[in-house]
Design a protein around this motif. Structure first.
Motif, PDB file in Angstrom:
ATOM      1  N   VAL A 279       0.879  -1.176   0.000  1.00 27.66           N
ATOM      2  CA  VAL A 279       0.000   0.000   0.000  1.00 27.66           C
ATOM      3  C   VAL A 279       0.914   1.224   0.000  1.00 27.66           C
ATOM      4  O   VAL A 279       1.847   1.316   0.812  1.00 27.66           O
ATOM      5  N   VAL A 280       0.665   2.146  -0.953  1.00 29.40           N
ATOM      6  CA  VAL A 280       1.592   3.281  -1.103  1.00 29.40           C
ATOM      7  C   VAL A 280       0.939   4.594  -0.675  1.00 29.40           C
ATOM      8  O   VAL A 280      -0.299   4.726  -0.666  1.00 29.40           O
ATOM      9  N   GLU A 281       1.786   5.549  -0.361  1.00 28.16           N
ATOM     10  CA  GLU A 281       1.296   6.853   0.091  1.00 28.16           C
ATOM     11  C   GLU A 281       0.759   7.661  -1.085  1.00 28.16           C
ATOM     12  O   GLU A 281       1.099   7.411  -2.238  1.00 28.16           O
ATOM     13  N   HIS A 282      -0.045   8.663  -0.746  1.00 28.06           N
ATOM     14  CA  HIS A 282      -0.793   9.429  -1.746  1.00 28.06           C
ATOM     15  C   HIS A 282       0.097  10.001  -2.865  1.00 28.06           C
ATOM     16  O   HIS A 282      -0.209   9.843  -4.047  1.00 28.06           O
ATOM     17  N   ASP A 283       1.232  10.640  -2.496  1.00 29.25           N
ATOM     18  CA  ASP A 283       2.048  11.323  -3.511  1.00 29.25           C
ATOM     19  C   ASP A 283       2.595  10.338  -4.542  1.00 29.25           C
ATOM     20  O   ASP A 283       2.586  10.602  -5.746  1.00 29.25           O
ATOM     21  N   ILE A 300       6.078   3.631   1.098  1.00 30.55           N
ATOM     22  CA  ILE A 300       5.157   2.560   1.511  1.00 30.55           C
ATOM     23  C   ILE A 300       4.454   2.927   2.822  1.00 30.55           C
ATOM     24  O   ILE A 300       5.098   3.382   3.762  1.00 30.55           O
ATOM     25  N   SER A 301       3.146   2.718   2.858  1.00 27.59           N
ATOM     26  CA  SER A 301       2.458   2.951   4.131  1.00 27.59           C
ATOM     27  C   SER A 301       2.059   1.640   4.811  1.00 27.59           C
ATOM     28  O   SER A 301       1.849   1.593   5.998  1.00 27.59           O
ATOM     29  N   GLN A 302       1.975   0.545   4.046  1.00 28.32           N
ATOM     30  CA  GLN A 302       1.576  -0.734   4.664  1.00 28.32           C
ATOM     31  C   GLN A 302       1.972  -1.910   3.763  1.00 28.32           C
ATOM     32  O   GLN A 302       1.967  -1.786   2.533  1.00 28.32           O
ATOM     33  N   GLU A 318      -4.236   3.589  -0.386  1.00 30.69           N
ATOM     34  CA  GLU A 318      -4.824   3.319   0.933  1.00 30.69           C
ATOM     35  C   GLU A 318      -6.337   3.098   0.799  1.00 30.69           C
ATOM     36  O   GLU A 318      -6.940   2.404   1.607  1.00 30.69           O
ATOM     37  N   LYS A 319      -6.943   3.673  -0.244  1.00 27.99           N
ATOM     38  CA  LYS A 319      -8.399   3.496  -0.433  1.00 27.99           C
ATOM     39  C   LYS A 319      -8.740   2.211  -1.188  1.00 27.99           C
ATOM     40  O   LYS A 319      -9.899   1.934  -1.471  1.00 27.99           O
TER      41      LYS A 319
END
Ligand SMILES: Nc1ncnc2c1ncn2[C@@H]1O[C@H](COP(=O)(O)OP(=O)(O)O)[C@@H](O)[C@H]1O
Ligand SMILES: N[C@@H](CCC(=O)OP(=O)(O)O)C(=O)O
Length: 369
Positions: A279-283, A300-302, A318-319
């Motif tokens: 799961v990657v960050e918005h930017d 990476i966020s997750q 993330e969504k």
């Protein structure tokens, strides 16, 4: 591309053509198809056969037949029917044939995929006809492709074919199932596979078919995105094969993409299955919508699931929006370890030292569905 100007053809034969009465293999339809294969080869074309029918061919050895049997019994039917089917094909040819039995587990592993390619090319170089089927006797839910339409498209891509010919029990794709609707109309040409095309497809209505038209359209999508012209034709009719040899379209043709996908991107998108998720960050997600960008640990966020170096992973927001499939340079274990160390002072240095988690050339951006 049509049969007369093609160079390498993958021909997929449905179960109803092998065992029309579900009472063992019958030559009734196979003889014409075998003659077609012989003609293609004598015209200098290379042919790979993907033959369904092991379950249908073996079912007569089991009193209850295939329809209401357990998965275990169907595997036993496949194992018994496969030898009968190979023996039947072999009788028609005065050149050698070779059996290749595959699972999705083989195709989604890049090393094994390349090994399959090399074997197919070596057989073709030596004039041997590869006859391929799913290895039903050993598959599990996780390992199987599940239908030979999709398998034939994966094989066509692996074999660098220019035509995929799916021989079925109907004339082609109709706007609705012709076995249920008398007014169904044949679609002769599909320039682009859209949701409307999928909406026309129903399930198999025969005793022996798997997947019906839906899996044939999935297969056509896989193949045409690799630049392979894809036909669905009626294998019951002799005229089908005469017309194909004249370069005509006797059924439905799906036109190849003008700009086919790069081979590795195609394998990642259509053959490899995802072993886990990043799961990657918005930017980073926004950048990826434009073009492939190396993925750093800091993007990476997750991490979800367990994967190893070289596995294919899904890259998503993330969504939950599916952005890309990618080959990871690091295992989920190491990436989780890095995340746990996030707060320590030397983590930034560690993240820089490990290089990209996914390199730019290992990212296949997914089309929005
Ligand atoms: N829109 C459609 N056009 C043609 N056939 C359809 C359609 N929707 C469903 N079908 C069904 O798909 C069947 C062919 O698929 P299947 O039985 O899996 O064949 P095969 O064994 O050749 O793979 C047809 O006999 C028909 O019943
Ligand atoms: N691998 C299976 C065939 C599965 C399959 O897709 O069948 P079909 O829809 O007749 O092409 C078998 O040999 O029986």
């Amino acid at each position: 591309m049509n049969i007369s100007n093609s160079r390498r053809i993958v021909i997929k034969i449905g179960s109803a053509l092998i065992a029309p009465d579900q009472d063992g293999c019958r030559a009734r339809y196979l003889l014409t198809i075998a003659q077609f294969i012989v003609r293609c080869r004598s015209m200098g074309k290379e042919v790979v056969l993907v033959s369904s029918g092991s379950v249908a061919a073996g079912s007569h050895l089991f009193p209850q037949g295939a329809k209401n049997s357990s998965v275990v019994l169907k595997k036993a039917m496949a194992a018994a029917g496969q030898t009968e089917m190979m023996a039947t094909w072999d009788r028609f040819f005065d050149f050698p044939s070779a059996q290749i039995l595959l699972t999705h587990g083989d195709l989604r592993d890049l090393e094994r995929y390349n090994s399959i390619r090399e074997t197919i090319f070596a057989l073709l170089d030596h004039g041997i006809l590869p006859i391929i089927n799913e290895n039903d006797a050993v598959t599990t839910d996780d390992l199987k492709v599940g239908d030979n339409d999709n398998l034939s498209a994966m094989v066509a891509a692996a074999a660098d074919a220019d035509v995929l010919l799916m021989c079925s029990d109907v004339d082609g794709l109709y706007d609705k199932n012709p076995n249920l609707h008398e007014d169904a109309k044949l679609i002769q040409q599909v320039p682009e596979i859209s949701e409307d095309i999928y909406a026309m497809a129903g399930c198999a209505t025969s005793q022996v078919g798997t997947g019906g038209m839906k899996t044939k359209i999935e297969a056509a999508e896989k193949a045409t995105s690799h630049g392979i012209s894809t036909y669905i034709v009626n294998g019951f009719k002799d005229l089908t094969f005469e017309r194909l040899l004249r370069g005509e379209n006797p059924g439905t043709v799906f036109l190849p993409y003008d700009e086919p996908m790069h081979a590795q991107q195609h394998w990642m998108t259509h053959t490899a299955s995802e072993q886990g998720e990043i799961v990657v960050e918005h930017d980073y997600a926004e950048e990826l919508k434009d073009h492939a960008e190396p993925l750093a640990a800091s993007n990476i966020s997750q991490i979800n699931g367990e994967f190893s170096v070289g596995d294919t992973v899904l890259v998503r927001t993330e969504k939950g929006e599916r952005l890309a499939k990618a080959t990871t340079n690091y295992s989920s274990c190491l990436l989780n370890f890095l995340a746990e160390q996030e707060q320590t002072s030397d983590n930034g240095q560690l993240q820089q030292n490990i290089g990209p988690v996914v390199s730019e050339q290992d990212i296949a951006i997914l089309e929005k569905s």
